[in-house]
Design an enzyme around this catalytic site. Structure first.
Site, PDB file in Angstrom:
ATOM      1  N   HIS A   1     181.224  64.235  -4.554  1.00 24.11           N
ATOM      2  CA  HIS A   1     180.709  63.805  -5.853  1.00 24.11           C
ATOM      3  C   HIS A   1     179.188  63.764  -5.819  1.00 24.11           C
ATOM      4  CE1 HIS A   1     179.926  59.869  -4.216  1.00 24.11           C
ATOM      5  NE2 HIS A   1     181.205  59.654  -3.947  1.00 24.11           N
TER       6      HIS A   1
ATOM      7  N   HIS B   1     177.274  62.356  -2.705  1.00 22.78           N
ATOM      8  CA  HIS B   1     177.185  63.253  -1.545  1.00 22.78           C
ATOM      9  C   HIS B   1     176.157  64.352  -1.824  1.00 22.78           C
ATOM     10  CE1 HIS B   1     181.600  61.979  -1.510  1.00 22.78           C
ATOM     11  NE2 HIS B   1     181.053  61.355  -0.480  1.00 22.78           N
TER      12      HIS B   1
ATOM     13  N   CYS C   1     189.324  46.388   7.275  1.00 23.74           N
ATOM     14  CA  CYS C   1     189.322  47.093   5.988  1.00 23.74           C
ATOM     15  C   CYS C   1     189.442  48.579   6.297  1.00 23.74           C
ATOM     16  CB  CYS C   1     188.042  46.816   5.193  1.00 23.74           C
ATOM     17  SG  CYS C   1     187.917  47.910   3.760  1.00 23.74           S
TER      18      CYS C   1
ATOM     19  N   CYS D   1     186.527  50.762   4.871  1.00 27.57           N
ATOM     20  CA  CYS D   1     185.286  50.753   5.666  1.00 27.57           C
ATOM     21  C   CYS D   1     185.547  51.205   7.092  1.00 27.57           C
ATOM     22  CB  CYS D   1     184.682  49.359   5.737  1.00 27.57           C
ATOM     23  SG  CYS D   1     184.160  48.719   4.160  1.00 27.57           S
TER      24      CYS D   1
ATOM     25  N   CYS E   1     187.276  42.439   1.072  1.00 31.22           N
ATOM     26  CA  CYS E   1     186.171  43.251   1.580  1.00 31.22           C
ATOM     27  C   CYS E   1     185.108  43.339   0.492  1.00 31.22           C
ATOM     28  CB  CYS E   1     186.682  44.650   1.930  1.00 31.22           C
ATOM     29  SG  CYS E   1     185.362  45.872   1.967  1.00 31.22           S
TER      30      CYS E   1
ATOM     31  N   HIS F   1     184.947  47.146  -0.927  1.00 25.37           N
ATOM     32  CA  HIS F   1     186.100  47.745  -1.601  1.00 25.37           C
ATOM     33  C   HIS F   1     186.876  46.773  -2.476  1.00 25.37           C
ATOM     34  CE1 HIS F   1     185.265  50.638   1.626  1.00 25.37           C
ATOM     35  NE2 HIS F   1     185.673  51.514   0.749  1.00 25.37           N
TER      36      HIS F   1
ATOM     37  N   LYS G   1     179.478  51.114 -11.063  1.00 24.21           N
ATOM     38  CA  LYS G   1     179.764  51.791  -9.814  1.00 24.21           C
ATOM     39  C   LYS G   1     180.702  52.974 -10.084  1.00 24.21           C
ATOM     40  CE  LYS G   1     180.805  50.432  -5.146  1.00 24.21           C
ATOM     41  NZ  LYS G   1     181.170  49.409  -4.214  1.00 24.21           N
TER      42      LYS G   1
ATOM     43  N   LYS H   1     187.054  56.278  -8.547  1.00 26.97           N
ATOM     44  CA  LYS H   1     188.161  57.070  -9.065  1.00 26.97           C
ATOM     45  C   LYS H   1     188.908  56.298 -10.136  1.00 26.97           C
ATOM     46  CE  LYS H   1     189.981  60.186  -5.579  1.00 26.97           C
ATOM     47  NZ  LYS H   1     191.004  60.247  -4.550  1.00 26.97           N
TER      48      LYS H   1
HETATM   49  O1  ME8 Z   1     180.567  56.752   5.118  1.00 26.76           O
HETATM   50  N1  ME8 Z   1     175.182  57.154  -4.341  1.00 26.76           N
HETATM   51  O2  ME8 Z   1     181.357  58.859   4.628  1.00 26.76           O
HETATM   52  P1  ME8 Z   1     181.382  58.843   3.029  1.00 26.76           P
HETATM   53  C1  ME8 Z   1     174.450  57.744  -3.394  1.00 26.76           C
HETATM   54  N2  ME8 Z   1     182.071  59.201   7.109  1.00 26.76           N
HETATM   55  N3  ME8 Z   1     174.972  58.253  -2.266  1.00 26.76           N
HETATM   56  C2  ME8 Z   1     176.284  58.162  -2.088  1.00 26.76           C
HETATM   57  C3  ME8 Z   1     177.124  57.542  -3.039  1.00 26.76           C
HETATM   58  C4  ME8 Z   1     176.511  57.030  -4.226  1.00 26.76           C
HETATM   59  N4  ME8 Z   1     177.194  56.468  -5.213  1.00 26.76           N
HETATM   60  N5  ME8 Z   1     178.394  57.602  -2.584  1.00 26.76           N
HETATM   61  C5  ME8 Z   1     178.338  58.250  -1.386  1.00 26.76           C
HETATM   62  C6  ME8 Z   1     181.016  57.834   5.462  1.00 26.76           C
HETATM   63  N6  ME8 Z   1     177.092  58.596  -1.085  1.00 26.76           N
HETATM   64  C7  ME8 Z   1     181.149  58.162   6.920  1.00 26.76           C
HETATM   65  C8  ME8 Z   1     179.782  58.531   7.463  1.00 26.76           C
HETATM   66  S1  ME8 Z   1     178.164  59.323   9.415  1.00 26.76           S
HETATM   67  C9  ME8 Z   1     178.179  59.362  11.057  1.00 26.76           C
HETATM   68  C10 ME8 Z   1     179.735  58.834   8.928  1.00 26.76           C
HETATM   69  C11 ME8 Z   1     176.657  59.334   0.113  1.00 26.76           C
HETATM   70  O3  ME8 Z   1     182.131  60.072   2.638  1.00 26.76           O
HETATM   71  C12 ME8 Z   1     175.657  58.543   0.911  1.00 26.76           C
HETATM   72  O4  ME8 Z   1     174.966  59.411   1.754  1.00 26.76           O
HETATM   73  O5  ME8 Z   1     181.865  57.543   2.523  1.00 26.76           O
HETATM   74  C13 ME8 Z   1     176.573  57.643   1.721  1.00 26.76           C
HETATM   75  O6  ME8 Z   1     175.924  57.056   2.814  1.00 26.76           O
HETATM   76  C14 ME8 Z   1     177.626  58.644   2.121  1.00 26.76           C
HETATM   77  O7  ME8 Z   1     177.769  59.495   0.959  1.00 26.76           O
HETATM   78  C15 ME8 Z   1     178.949  58.025   2.497  1.00 26.76           C
HETATM   79  O8  ME8 Z   1     179.874  59.070   2.645  1.00 26.76           O
END
Ligand code: ME8
Length: 639
Positions: free
Chosen positions: A20, A23, A128, A131, A145, A148, A297, A300
């Site tokens: 999304h 990312h 959780c 997380c 949590c 979440h 926020k 989904k």
């Molecule tokens: O946490 N606004 O993966 P994840 C801005 N796998 N950035 C956002 C966002 C938002 N609303 N939502 C997600 C994980 N992001 C672990 C990471 S690293 C060794 C392991 C971005 O799929 C942002 O970069 O939940 C956030 O830190 C990341 O997606 C979390 O991705």
């Protein structure tokens, strides 16, 4: 040589949901940084990828009726194929299921186990799954949590633990003695706040009786590795730890980019893991805020998840990249709204930049021989454009070191505005009427074209496609040679190259009438609009006599930095004093048609009597005058 090497990583994203806008934001920021460093000639490595093990993925796969690996393959492929569509130029796409990563994780676990920093013990706590971590009871909000808002599972099991607590004092000291280790400052403070409490050891295994989807511990095959201990190590695998040549080159300057949600694993677990494994800590952890949608926020269940490809397809890739980078202050949250996006396209891209390119190209082709003219130094004595270009370059470079990317764009747009102003001031169309001005005209056109080149190079990291299109119009087919070094001296555009007028760079987006309201509301909400004053009757409004006035002459009011004394024509000549002196020069005011409250009681301002008041409004760049789409008659009523 440290500063000529650059290594940037994004989080590796969980494969339990499709990509999304959040990312896309992190990955595009990393891409802008990587492109910028390549443009400076720095040796650069950019890593992104997917995080595929753990409960979360195992659960999602189960729901989908497929194996975890099949599930991970599908979503990982969505991320992998999205990035080229967003012009993201990562050097490697890593998956935690890659064989080299599995080997690296096992190698590090063994090393830390051998050194005595991993031990076996009993654990009881609140887990959780969202997380993928345990919470202490006091960290929960109403038993839930805080991220979440779900009730965590109570778990009690025997597991392996990493002696994280042992490194608490070392970490506090490291953060305090390296002020840029975690930035911006607010997140450094947040990390230090975590560390004010005793740091507990970290549970780094899951019994296979409960979860098999993970990397086997090298010293006990009844357990798999905890997903965060596995995932963080990707940053080492990505550059070939321990033996790879890239590791030696890039690790000393490693910079991670994340959002605030995963500050704790990156700011606390990761440096202590590195320390225990005998590896130097990373150089910087850069933490940005959250994109929300229309103030709430993204989730989904709310059905407000913004998909990057939908926006790219609807509005174009470069506008999408521009908007994300321009509308988020790095480190703070930002609210996405399509109306604000459209507003940016129409004002910054279509109006300011798009028009500048098309006007300049049109004039250069019309008044010349279709080639970049040769400038005559003597005919262009003033330095406004070269100076503005040098200012923009310095500001952009400084913003890149602090990641203030929105400020870098503001600086580039200041330069675009100076160029637009130069066209208005120099009036090439007037010079073109008299052949005696040929050299002066050629020189002015050359400088305007050089300004386009400078703009194109400056926007390259942000909007590479549009930058290449501008350069192609200037006869520069290969943008690769247009590095930041070519901006150090004014005049890098070769005279004689063939000019071609291209298509409209940024078409305006038509806003339907009924959509006007939300657009205005969104912009208003952003700018913190003052409250509307109490209602007045129409008759009261009718008492105000608003008129079109023409400025005949203007000068500064002595000893005032703000006030201009204007002689204006309405029903005859009169004096109006206006507080525009910081945003407009007297010369700029002359000849303009403005809106004046013509029947305001005269008032004395710094000793000068003003008969009327001019109307203006605020913008991010200062005051702007109210204007007209079509030229009105001087003295006309405004109703
Ligand atoms: O946490 N606004 O993966 P994840 C801005 N796998 N950035 C956002 C966002 C938002 N609303 N939502 C997600 C994980 N992001 C672990 C990471 S690293 C060794 C392991 C971005 O799929 C942002 O970069 O939940 C956030 O830190 C990341 O997606 C979390 O991705």
């Amino acid at each position: 040589m440290k500063d000529r090497i650059f290594y940037i990583t994004t989080p590796i994203y969980y494969v339990n949901a499709s990509p999304h806008i959040g990312h896309a934001y992190t990955t595009i920021v990393a891409d802008v940084l990587a492109r910028y460093h390549r443009l400076r000639g720095d040796k650069t490595f950019f890593l992104t990828g997917t995080d595929e093990h753990g409960d979360k993925i195992a659960e999602a796969a189960k729901k989908g009726g497929v194996t975890p690996k099949e599930y991970a393959d599908g979503i990982s492929a969505q991320f992998r194929s999205l990035w080229p569509e967003l012009a993201v130029t990562n050097d490697r796409f890593i998956r935690t299921t890659d064989a080299d990563h599995v080997a690296t994780v096992r190698g590090i676990l063994q090393k830390v186990y051998d050194s005595g920093d991993i031990y076996f013990g009993e654990y009881e706590g609140f887990y959780c799954v969202g997380c993928e971590r345990f919470y202490m009871e006091k960290e929960l909000l109403d038993g839930k949590c805080p991220q979440h808002e779900t009730v965590p599972e109570h778990r009690k099991e025997s597991n392996y633990f990493f002696r994280m607590g042992k490194y608490q004092e070392w970490l506090i000291n490291h953060i305090e003695t390296h002020p840029d280790f975690i930035r911006p400052e607010r997140y450094k403070n947040e990390a230090l706040a975590f560390l004010r409490e005793p740091l507990e050891d970290l549970c780094i295994s899951r019994p296979k009786s409960r979860l098999t989807w993970g990397i086997d511990l090298p010293f006990d095959e009844n357990y798999v590795t905890y997903v965060w201990f596995d995932a963080l190590i990707n940053y080492l695998t990505g550059v070939g730890y321990p033996e790879g040549e890239n590791f030696g080159t890039f690790w000393p300057v490693a910079q991670h980019l994340i959002a605030k949600d995963i500050l704790k694993p990156h700011g606390i677990y990761w440096p202590t893991m590195l320390k225990a494994a005998g590896i130097e800590p990373y150089q910087h952890l850069n933490v940005h805020g959250y994109w929300n949608v229309d103030q709430s926020k993204m989730s989904k269940s709310l059905g407000n998840v913004v998909k990057p490809l939908d926006l790219k397809d609807k509005y174009g890739l470069d506008p999408f990249r521009y908007f994300l980078l321009r509308d988020m202050v790095f480190g703070l949250d930002s609210s996405f709204s399509e109306e604000a996006f459209v507003q940016r396209i129409n004002s910054d891209l279509a109006n300011d930049l798009g028009n500048l390119v098309s006007r300049t190209m049109q004039m250069a082709i019309k008044y010349g021989d279709g080639r970049v003219p040769t400038p005559d130094a003597a005919a262009f004595a003033e330095q406004a454009l070269p100076e503005a270009a040098a200012r923009a370059l310095a500001e952009v470079e400084s913003c890149f070191t602090t990641l203030a990317l929105h400020k870098a764009l503001i600086a580039i747009w200041e330069f675009i505005n100076v160029t637009n102003k130069t066209i208005v001031e120099k009036e090439p169309w007037v010079l073109a009427k008299d052949p005696a001005n040929k050299e002066r005209l050629a020189t002015i056109l050359y400088h305007l074209l050089e300004a386009l080149r400078v703009t194109a190079v400056l926007i390259t990291p942000f909007m590479p496609g549009s930058a290449a299109k501008i350069l192609a119009q200037l006869g520069i087919a290969d943008p690769a040679g247009q590095t930041f070094e070519t901006l150090r001296a004014w005049g890098g555009l070769p005279a004689g190259s063939a000019l071609t007028k291209g298509e409209t760079l940024f078409p305006r987006v038509e806003v339907k009438k009924e959509e006007d309201k939300p657009a205005a509301a969104a912009v208003a909400a952003k700018a913190e609009v003052p409250a509307i004053k109490p209602e007045i009757a129409y008759e009261d409004f009718q008492k105000i006599d608003l008129r079109v006035a023409k400025v005949l002459a203007a000068e500064r009011v002595p000893k005032s930095s703000k006030l201009l004394k204007l002689s204006v024509e309405i029903d005859g000549e009169r004096t109006v004093v206006a507080g525009m002196g910081k945003d407009y020069t007297p010369e700029e005011m002359v000849g303009k048609q403005i809106v004046v409250v013509a029947n305001l009681k005269p008032a004395k301002l710094m000793g000068v009597e003003s008969r009327g008041m001019l109307l203006a409004t605020d913008t991010e760049e200062g005051l702007t005058l109210l204007g007209f789409d079509k030229p009105p008659k001087t003295g006309a009523n405004i109703h």
